[in-house]
Scaffold this motif. Structure first.
Motif, PDB file in Angstrom:
ATOM      1  N   TYR A 114      36.812  35.114  30.531  1.00  0.00           N
ATOM      2  CA  TYR A 114      37.056  33.851  29.820  1.00  0.00           C
ATOM      3  C   TYR A 114      38.550  33.565  29.712  1.00  0.00           C
ATOM      4  N   TYR A 115      39.327  34.549  29.256  1.00  0.00           N
ATOM      5  CA  TYR A 115      40.760  34.330  29.100  1.00  0.00           C
ATOM      6  C   TYR A 115      41.467  34.203  30.444  1.00  0.00           C
ATOM      7  N   THR A 118      40.859  30.382  31.466  1.00  0.00           N
ATOM      8  CA  THR A 118      41.390  29.299  30.647  1.00  0.00           C
ATOM      9  C   THR A 118      42.745  28.894  31.179  1.00  0.00           C
TER      10      THR A 118
END
Length: 144
Positions: A114-115, A118
């Motif tokens: 996820y990070y 982003t």
């Protein structure tokens, strides 16, 4: 007497014709667009490399999440079987502990993925274009 009223206008030696100004403007515009395009493509390539790694972590997270789901399902089946059997809880606890470990590994990998995914927008290019816009506005207001 006619000579006294006659004034000469000096013509500067560096005359810019309309065609030369248009040509110069065209060349600067092409260089501007080329530079910004190169910056954009370079930044997109960097972000693509980063997202590939994140996609790998996402795939690993899906695998561990799938394994955890299967193991929790087997643990639930084991719990129900044990409730009716009255045999030791050995295989239930084993499945439950392994299921929790897989769930934790899947969660860690999904957080990393996820990070990593982003902020994929080309931030450097956006910053340069914002600076260019500010500069153009300042020049227009200075010319007014």
């Amino acid at each position: 007497m006619a000579d006294a009223h006659h004034t000469e206008v000096s013509i500067p030696e560096h005359r810019h014709t309309f065609a030369s100004l248009i040509s110069e403007l065209k060349n600067e515009s092409v260089a501007f667009v080329r530079t910004r395009t190169t910056l954009f493509l370079s930044e997109v390539r960097d972000k693509t490399r980063k997202s590939r790694k994140s996609a790998l972590f996402g795939g690993v997270a899906l695998v561990f999440g799938g394994v955890a789901f299967l193991l929790f399902t087997l643990a639930a089946v084991g719990l129900v079987a044990i409730a009716f059997w009255g045999t030791p809880f050995t295989f239930f606890w084993g499945l439950l502990i392994v299921g929790i470990c897989c769930l934790l590994l899947g969660a860690i990998n999904s957080i990393v993925a996820y990070y990593g995914m982003t902020d994929l927008a080309p931030q450097k290019t956006i910053k340069v274009l914002q600076d260019d816009t500010s500069w153009v506005r300042a020049e227009v207001s200075r010319q007014s």
